[in-house]
Design an enzyme around this catalytic site. Structure first.
Site, PDB file in Angstrom:
ATOM      1  N   SER A  11      37.074  47.253  35.438  1.00  0.00           N
ATOM      2  CA  SER A  11      38.326  46.635  35.872  1.00  0.00           C
ATOM      3  C   SER A  11      39.227  47.739  36.407  1.00  0.00           C
ATOM      4  O   SER A  11      39.147  48.886  35.952  1.00  0.00           O
ATOM      5  CB  SER A  11      39.015  45.949  34.689  1.00  0.00           C
ATOM      6  OG  SER A  11      40.327  45.542  35.049  1.00  0.00           O
ATOM      7  N   TYR A  34      42.124  46.266  26.133  1.00  0.00           N
ATOM      8  CA  TYR A  34      41.184  45.809  27.171  1.00  0.00           C
ATOM      9  C   TYR A  34      40.945  46.918  28.201  1.00  0.00           C
ATOM     10  O   TYR A  34      39.802  47.203  28.581  1.00  0.00           O
ATOM     11  CB  TYR A  34      41.756  44.558  27.834  1.00  0.00           C
ATOM     12  CG  TYR A  34      41.046  44.099  29.080  1.00  0.00           C
ATOM     13  CD1 TYR A  34      39.899  43.315  29.003  1.00  0.00           C
ATOM     14  CD2 TYR A  34      41.523  44.443  30.349  1.00  0.00           C
ATOM     15  CE1 TYR A  34      39.247  42.889  30.160  1.00  0.00           C
ATOM     16  CE2 TYR A  34      40.888  44.030  31.503  1.00  0.00           C
ATOM     17  CZ  TYR A  34      39.752  43.250  31.405  1.00  0.00           C
ATOM     18  OH  TYR A  34      39.112  42.842  32.548  1.00  0.00           O
TER      19      TYR A  34
HETATM   20  P1  NAP Z   1      36.179  34.481  32.552  1.00  0.00           P
HETATM   21  O1  NAP Z   1      36.496  33.517  33.642  1.00  0.00           O
HETATM   22  O2  NAP Z   1      37.061  34.518  31.341  1.00  0.00           O
HETATM   23  O3  NAP Z   1      34.655  34.232  32.086  1.00  0.00           O
HETATM   24  C1  NAP Z   1      34.130  34.985  31.068  1.00  0.00           C
HETATM   25  C2  NAP Z   1      32.673  34.624  30.860  1.00  0.00           C
HETATM   26  O4  NAP Z   1      32.159  35.484  29.842  1.00  0.00           O
HETATM   27  C3  NAP Z   1      32.477  33.211  30.344  1.00  0.00           C
HETATM   28  O5  NAP Z   1      31.294  32.680  30.903  1.00  0.00           O
HETATM   29  C4  NAP Z   1      32.298  33.397  28.829  1.00  0.00           C
HETATM   30  O6  NAP Z   1      31.495  32.399  28.224  1.00  0.00           O
HETATM   31  C5  NAP Z   1      31.572  34.718  28.804  1.00  0.00           C
HETATM   32  N1  NAP Z   1      31.715  35.435  27.555  1.00  0.00           N
HETATM   33  C6  NAP Z   1      32.846  35.879  26.957  1.00  0.00           C
HETATM   34  N2  NAP Z   1      32.544  36.519  25.809  1.00  0.00           N
HETATM   35  C7  NAP Z   1      31.193  36.482  25.684  1.00  0.00           C
HETATM   36  C8  NAP Z   1      30.301  36.948  24.716  1.00  0.00           C
HETATM   37  N3  NAP Z   1      30.721  37.609  23.621  1.00  0.00           N
HETATM   38  N4  NAP Z   1      28.979  36.722  24.889  1.00  0.00           N
HETATM   39  C9  NAP Z   1      28.536  36.073  25.986  1.00  0.00           C
HETATM   40  N5  NAP Z   1      29.343  35.601  26.951  1.00  0.00           N
HETATM   41  C10 NAP Z   1      30.666  35.804  26.790  1.00  0.00           C
HETATM   42  O7  NAP Z   1      36.136  35.987  33.079  1.00  0.00           O
HETATM   43  P2  NAP Z   1      36.195  36.576  34.575  1.00  0.00           P
HETATM   44  O8  NAP Z   1      37.631  36.645  34.968  1.00  0.00           O
HETATM   45  O9  NAP Z   1      35.216  35.897  35.448  1.00  0.00           O
HETATM   46  O10 NAP Z   1      35.745  38.085  34.296  1.00  0.00           O
HETATM   47  C11 NAP Z   1      34.393  38.506  34.368  1.00  0.00           C
HETATM   48  C12 NAP Z   1      34.345  40.011  34.167  1.00  0.00           C
HETATM   49  O11 NAP Z   1      35.164  40.641  35.141  1.00  0.00           O
HETATM   50  C13 NAP Z   1      34.893  40.458  32.809  1.00  0.00           C
HETATM   51  O12 NAP Z   1      34.152  41.543  32.329  1.00  0.00           O
HETATM   52  C14 NAP Z   1      36.313  40.870  33.132  1.00  0.00           C
HETATM   53  O13 NAP Z   1      36.800  41.814  32.206  1.00  0.00           O
HETATM   54  C15 NAP Z   1      36.128  41.461  34.518  1.00  0.00           C
HETATM   55  N6  NAP Z   1      37.366  41.472  35.293  1.00  0.00           N
HETATM   56  C16 NAP Z   1      38.033  40.321  35.598  1.00  0.00           C
HETATM   57  C17 NAP Z   1      39.215  40.388  36.319  1.00  0.00           C
HETATM   58  C18 NAP Z   1      40.030  39.173  36.699  1.00  0.00           C
HETATM   59  O14 NAP Z   1      41.124  39.329  37.249  1.00  0.00           O
HETATM   60  N7  NAP Z   1      39.558  37.950  36.443  1.00  0.00           N
HETATM   61  C19 NAP Z   1      39.711  41.630  36.733  1.00  0.00           C
HETATM   62  C20 NAP Z   1      39.008  42.774  36.399  1.00  0.00           C
HETATM   63  C21 NAP Z   1      37.832  42.679  35.682  1.00  0.00           C
HETATM   64  P3  NAP Z   1      32.126  30.991  27.681  1.00  0.00           P
HETATM   65  O15 NAP Z   1      32.953  30.432  28.820  1.00  0.00           O
HETATM   66  O16 NAP Z   1      30.941  30.172  27.340  1.00  0.00           O
HETATM   67  O17 NAP Z   1      32.996  31.368  26.521  1.00  0.00           O
END
Ligand code: NAP
Length: 248
Positions: free
Chosen positions: A143, A157
């Site tokens: 991130s 985080y």
């Molecule tokens: P999201 O919409 O919150 O989705 C998270 C996914 O991870 C969901 O499918 C969730 O499953 C799964 N998950 C969470 N904890 C888990 C665990 N312990 N074991 C297995 N699966 C797990 O997240 P996102 O925004 O798409 O982010 C994806 C990645 O990108 C993350 O690593 C996040 O830190 C990174 N990121 C995101 C952003 C942003 O702005 N969105 C920015 C920088 C980095 P369930 O739904 O079944 O709980």
């Protein structure tokens, strides 16, 4: 031989976008998720409706036994692993460091850091040419928080993502001679449900004026960087990071 890919946290958001794009590019796709059966099933159905192959496995990547079960099921279904996207990640409600307790910090580290290590370990055991594998590629979702620090929101985080960056650099060097490339992607403000988990569903809208490009990003824009790093087009790229953040 059709390539296979495992995407942790592939039920929604960036992981789901990676799954759909990987299927479009011809990968057989395994989606891991933690609890939302309906969301994961929807991604699988969408891929199948498009003529691709996918299946979903519910497993908590923070639990070693569940990661081992996840990879055993993957072995049984695909028999090989070419690509891993360490995407599962969590954050917690916004607060300052002096308000954080150990349980909260531990939960963040367990999924974001320990989970990424465990899945990388299992992938290397299968991909390494030194261990009879055919090589492969790993992309870790970091991130921009790892660089910016997320003050007043979630420094825990941000610190977990800095650890993911160190994993990316160190592991890339460990396995570079074994046919495995390891890279990272650092998204900025991306429109997903994750911000609601931090207590502010409208966070991207609030902060988008601080993005040089003036907008938040779409999950698909992150997925394109991930899939490029996994592809043969990135054959000499390892231990590298792509910032997908509109310049922020
Ligand atoms: P999201 O919409 O919150 O989705 C998270 C996914 O991870 C969901 O499918 C969730 O499953 C799964 N998950 C969470 N904890 C888990 C665990 N312990 N074991 C297995 N699966 C797990 O997240 P996102 O925004 O798409 O982010 C994806 C990645 O990108 C993350 O690593 C996040 O830190 C990174 N990121 C995101 C952003 C942003 O702005 N969105 C920015 C920088 C980095 P369930 O739904 O079944 O709980």
């Amino acid at each position: 031989m059709t390539k296979t890919i495992l995407i942790t946290g592939g039920g929604r958001g960036i992981g789901a976008a990676c799954a759909l794009l990987a299927a479009e590019q011809g990968y057989r796709v395994c989606i891991n998720y933690r609890s939302d059966d309906a969301a994961a099933s929807h991604v699988v159905r969408t891929i199948e409706d498009g003529g691709g192959e996918a299946f979903a496995i519910r497993a908590d990547v923070a639990q070693e036994a569940e990661v081992e079960r996840l990879f055993a099921l993957l072995d049984a279904r695909f028999g090989r692993l070419d690509a891993l996207v360490n995407n599962a990640g969590v954050l917690a409600p916004q607060m300052r460091v002096e308000q954080m307790d150990a349980a909260r910090i531990g939960r963040i580290m367990a999924t974001n850091v320990v989970g990424s290590f465990l899945c990388a370990r299992e992938a290397v055991r299968r991909m390494s040419t030194k261990q009879g594998g055919s090589g492969g590629a790993i992309v870790n979702l970091s991130s921009r928080a790892a660089v910016l620090g997320s003050p007043g929101e979630y420094v825990d985080y941000a610190a977990s993502k800095a650890a993911v960056d160190a994993l990316t650099i160190g592991l890339s060097k460990e396995v570079a001679g074994e046919g495995i490339r390891v890279n990272g992607v650092r998204p900025g403000l991306i429109h997903t449900q994750m911000h609601a988990d931090g207590g502010e569903p409208g966070r991207v809208e609030r902060l988008q004026s601080s993005v040089p490009m003036g907008r938040g990003g779409a999950p698909d824009e992150v997925a394109r960087a991930v899939l490029w790093l996994l592809s043969d087009a990135a054959s000499y790229t390892t231990g590298s990071f792509i910032e997908v953040s509109g310049g922020r």
